[in-house]
Scaffold this motif. Structure first.
Motif, PDB file in Angstrom:
ATOM      1  N   ALA A  26      -0.532  -0.747  17.725  1.00 34.82           N
ATOM      2  CA  ALA A  26      -1.822   0.813  16.977  1.00 34.82           C
ATOM      3  C   ALA A  26      -1.343   0.585  15.218  1.00 34.82           C
ATOM      4  CB  ALA A  26      -2.143   2.316  17.253  1.00 34.82           C
ATOM      5  N   ASN A  27       0.038   0.940  15.621  1.00 32.78           N
ATOM      6  CA  ASN A  27       0.613   0.970  14.017  1.00 32.78           C
ATOM      7  C   ASN A  27       0.986  -0.301  13.665  1.00 32.78           C
ATOM      8  OD1 ASN A  27       2.084   1.311  11.786  1.00 32.78           O
ATOM      9  ND2 ASN A  27       4.270   1.226  12.637  1.00 32.78           N
ATOM     10  N   GLU A  28       1.231  -1.652  14.363  1.00 32.36           N
ATOM     11  CA  GLU A  28       0.734  -2.981  13.490  1.00 32.36           C
ATOM     12  C   GLU A  28      -0.953  -3.201  13.309  1.00 32.36           C
ATOM     13  OE1 GLU A  28       2.529  -5.481  16.959  1.00 32.36           O
ATOM     14  OE2 GLU A  28       4.724  -4.637  16.476  1.00 32.36           O
ATOM     15  N   LYS A  29      -1.509  -2.895  14.101  1.00 30.49           N
ATOM     16  CA  LYS A  29      -3.349  -3.272  13.614  1.00 30.49           C
ATOM     17  C   LYS A  29      -3.129  -2.492  12.114  1.00 30.49           C
ATOM     18  CE  LYS A  29      -7.476  -2.535  15.779  1.00 30.49           C
ATOM     19  NZ  LYS A  29      -8.566  -2.637  16.275  1.00 30.49           N
ATOM     20  N   GLN A  30      -2.881  -1.420  12.148  1.00 31.25           N
ATOM     21  CA  GLN A  30      -3.196  -0.361  11.465  1.00 31.25           C
ATOM     22  C   GLN A  30      -2.807  -0.856   9.486  1.00 31.25           C
ATOM     23  OE1 GLN A  30      -1.824   3.486  10.867  1.00 31.25           O
ATOM     24  NE2 GLN A  30      -3.273   4.306   9.291  1.00 31.25           N
ATOM     25  N   ASN A  31      -1.758  -1.656   9.961  1.00 32.69           N
ATOM     26  CA  ASN A  31      -0.653  -2.478   9.240  1.00 32.69           C
ATOM     27  C   ASN A  31      -1.476  -3.757   8.266  1.00 32.69           C
ATOM     28  OD1 ASN A  31       0.991   0.000   8.867  1.00 32.69           O
ATOM     29  ND2 ASN A  31       2.965  -1.114   9.815  1.00 32.69           N
ATOM     30  N   ALA A  32      -2.061  -4.341   9.327  1.00 35.89           N
ATOM     31  CA  ALA A  32      -2.592  -5.236   9.149  1.00 35.89           C
ATOM     32  C   ALA A  32      -3.840  -5.211   8.215  1.00 35.89           C
ATOM     33  CB  ALA A  32      -2.872  -6.643  10.701  1.00 35.89           C
ATOM     34  N   MET A  33      -4.526  -3.993   8.834  1.00 33.77           N
ATOM     35  CA  MET A  33      -5.758  -3.634   8.010  1.00 33.77           C
ATOM     36  C   MET A  33      -6.130  -3.529   6.977  1.00 33.77           C
ATOM     37  SD  MET A  33      -7.851  -2.028  11.100  1.00 33.77           S
ATOM     38  CE  MET A  33      -8.231  -0.916  10.475  1.00 33.77           C
ATOM     39  N   ALA A  34      -4.291  -2.412   6.493  1.00 40.22           N
ATOM     40  CA  ALA A  34      -4.154  -2.708   5.110  1.00 40.22           C
ATOM     41  C   ALA A  34      -3.403  -3.520   4.254  1.00 40.22           C
ATOM     42  CB  ALA A  34      -3.034  -1.108   5.167  1.00 40.22           C
ATOM     43  N   ALA A  35      -2.822  -4.068   4.716  1.00 44.07           N
ATOM     44  CA  ALA A  35      -2.370  -5.474   3.825  1.00 44.07           C
ATOM     45  C   ALA A  35      -3.377  -6.524   3.658  1.00 44.07           C
ATOM     46  CB  ALA A  35      -1.828  -6.758   5.030  1.00 44.07           C
ATOM     47  N   HIS A  36      -4.827  -6.883   4.553  1.00 47.48           N
ATOM     48  CA  HIS A  36      -5.673  -7.264   4.217  1.00 47.48           C
ATOM     49  C   HIS A  36      -6.627  -6.349   3.464  1.00 47.48           C
ATOM     50  CE1 HIS A  36      -9.461  -9.788   5.665  1.00 47.48           C
ATOM     51  NE2 HIS A  36     -10.329  -8.741   5.491  1.00 47.48           N
ATOM     52  N   THR A  37      -6.698  -4.894   3.805  1.00 48.26           N
ATOM     53  CA  THR A  37      -7.587  -4.458   1.720  1.00 48.26           C
ATOM     54  C   THR A  37      -6.701  -4.501   0.837  1.00 48.26           C
ATOM     55  OG1 THR A  37      -8.415  -2.654   3.734  1.00 48.26           O
ATOM     56  CG2 THR A  37      -8.301  -2.439   1.740  1.00 48.26           C
ATOM     57  N   VAL A  38      -5.605  -4.459   1.331  1.00 49.15           N
ATOM     58  CA  VAL A  38      -5.091  -4.797  -0.033  1.00 49.15           C
ATOM     59  C   VAL A  38      -5.030  -6.283  -0.376  1.00 49.15           C
ATOM     60  CG1 VAL A  38      -2.876  -5.373  -1.246  1.00 49.15           C
ATOM     61  CG2 VAL A  38      -2.822  -2.941  -0.021  1.00 49.15           C
ATOM     62  N   ALA A  39      -4.789  -7.242   0.154  1.00 45.62           N
ATOM     63  CA  ALA A  39      -5.156  -8.376  -0.293  1.00 45.62           C
ATOM     64  C   ALA A  39      -6.620  -8.786  -0.865  1.00 45.62           C
ATOM     65  CB  ALA A  39      -5.391  -9.558   0.564  1.00 45.62           C
ATOM     66  N   GLY A  40      -7.386  -8.042  -0.088  1.00 44.21           N
ATOM     67  CA  GLY A  40      -9.137  -7.945  -0.981  1.00 44.21           C
ATOM     68  C   GLY A  40      -9.297  -7.273  -2.096  1.00 44.21           C
ATOM     69  N   HIS A  41      -8.101  -6.555  -2.835  1.00 45.93           N
ATOM     70  CA  HIS A  41      -8.654  -6.069  -3.853  1.00 45.93           C
ATOM     71  C   HIS A  41      -7.283  -6.487  -5.019  1.00 45.93           C
ATOM     72  CE1 HIS A  41     -10.824  -3.187  -1.643  1.00 45.93           C
ATOM     73  NE2 HIS A  41     -11.527  -3.210  -2.514  1.00 45.93           N
ATOM     74  N   ALA A  42      -5.974  -8.114  -4.681  1.00 47.62           N
ATOM     75  CA  ALA A  42      -5.334  -7.809  -5.616  1.00 47.62           C
ATOM     76  C   ALA A  42      -5.923  -9.044  -6.567  1.00 47.62           C
ATOM     77  CB  ALA A  42      -4.006  -8.809  -4.841  1.00 47.62           C
ATOM     78  N   LEU A  43      -5.383  -8.832  -7.471  1.00 49.86           N
ATOM     79  CA  LEU A  43      -5.568  -9.909  -8.924  1.00 49.86           C
ATOM     80  C   LEU A  43      -5.343 -11.466  -8.202  1.00 49.86           C
ATOM     81  CD1 LEU A  43      -4.345  -7.799 -12.067  1.00 49.86           C
ATOM     82  CD2 LEU A  43      -6.413  -7.939 -10.800  1.00 49.86           C
ATOM     83  N   ASP A  44      -4.379 -11.808  -7.999  1.00 52.10           N
ATOM     84  CA  ASP A  44      -3.592 -13.565  -7.922  1.00 52.10           C
ATOM     85  C   ASP A  44      -2.761 -13.258  -6.431  1.00 52.10           C
ATOM     86  OD1 ASP A  44      -1.336 -11.896  -9.119  1.00 52.10           O
ATOM     87  OD2 ASP A  44      -2.089 -13.172 -10.396  1.00 52.10           O
ATOM     88  N   ALA A  45      -1.993 -13.879  -6.002  1.00 50.25           N
ATOM     89  CA  ALA A  45      -0.815 -13.749  -4.671  1.00 50.25           C
ATOM     90  C   ALA A  45       0.402 -12.940  -5.480  1.00 50.25           C
ATOM     91  CB  ALA A  45      -0.684 -15.705  -4.602  1.00 50.25           C
ATOM     92  N   ALA A  46       0.550 -13.037  -6.622  1.00 47.15           N
ATOM     93  CA  ALA A  46       1.932 -12.478  -6.781  1.00 47.15           C
ATOM     94  C   ALA A  46       2.020 -11.248  -6.964  1.00 47.15           C
ATOM     95  CB  ALA A  46       2.115 -12.933  -8.181  1.00 47.15           C
ATOM     96  N   ASP A  47       0.374 -10.986  -7.216  1.00 42.95           N
ATOM     97  CA  ASP A  47       0.002  -9.005  -7.616  1.00 42.95           C
ATOM     98  C   ASP A  47      -0.601  -8.968  -6.253  1.00 42.95           C
ATOM     99  OD1 ASP A  47      -1.087  -6.736  -8.582  1.00 42.95           O
ATOM    100  OD2 ASP A  47      -3.296  -7.663  -8.025  1.00 42.95           O
ATOM    101  N   CYS A  48      -0.552  -9.357  -5.102  1.00 36.41           N
ATOM    102  CA  CYS A  48      -0.881  -9.088  -3.992  1.00 36.41           C
ATOM    103  C   CYS A  48       0.544  -8.828  -3.139  1.00 36.41           C
ATOM    104  CB  CYS A  48      -1.857 -10.055  -3.300  1.00 36.41           C
ATOM    105  SG  CYS A  48      -2.220  -9.584  -1.383  1.00 36.41           S
ATOM    106  N   ALA A  49       1.270 -10.040  -3.113  1.00 30.62           N
ATOM    107  CA  ALA A  49       2.857  -9.709  -3.054  1.00 30.62           C
ATOM    108  C   ALA A  49       3.274  -8.300  -3.402  1.00 30.62           C
ATOM    109  CB  ALA A  49       3.494 -10.959  -3.203  1.00 30.62           C
ATOM    110  N   HIS A  50       3.195  -8.343  -4.758  1.00 27.17           N
ATOM    111  CA  HIS A  50       4.001  -6.705  -5.397  1.00 27.17           C
ATOM    112  C   HIS A  50       3.410  -5.568  -4.764  1.00 27.17           C
ATOM    113  CE1 HIS A  50       5.805  -4.467  -8.682  1.00 27.17           C
ATOM    114  NE2 HIS A  50       4.923  -4.067  -8.992  1.00 27.17           N
TER     115      HIS A  50
END
Length: 64
Positions: A26-50
């Protein structure tokens, strides 16, 4: 130790192990969903990684 007590301990240990495994999944799934949300709102790849690094989210490829 009596056989009945040994059986009870094994059952309790297997139940605990199953609960830990379910919590980890459940924790892995929640983290993956959070990472997906962050990626969708990031300006670029560097912003996403940061952002992912700041949030302590794993950048590994996991599906939600």
């Amino acid at each position: 130790m009596t056989p009945a007590r040994q059986t009870t301990l094994r059952h309790e240990q297997s139940g605990f192990s199953a609960a830990r495994a379910a919590e980890k999944a459940a924790n892995e799934k929640q983290n993956a969903m959070a990472a997906h949300t962050v990626a969708g709102h990031a300006l670029d790849a560097a912003d996403c990684a940061h952002l992912l690094q700041m949030l302590g989210l794993d950048t590994g490829s996991q599906e939600p």
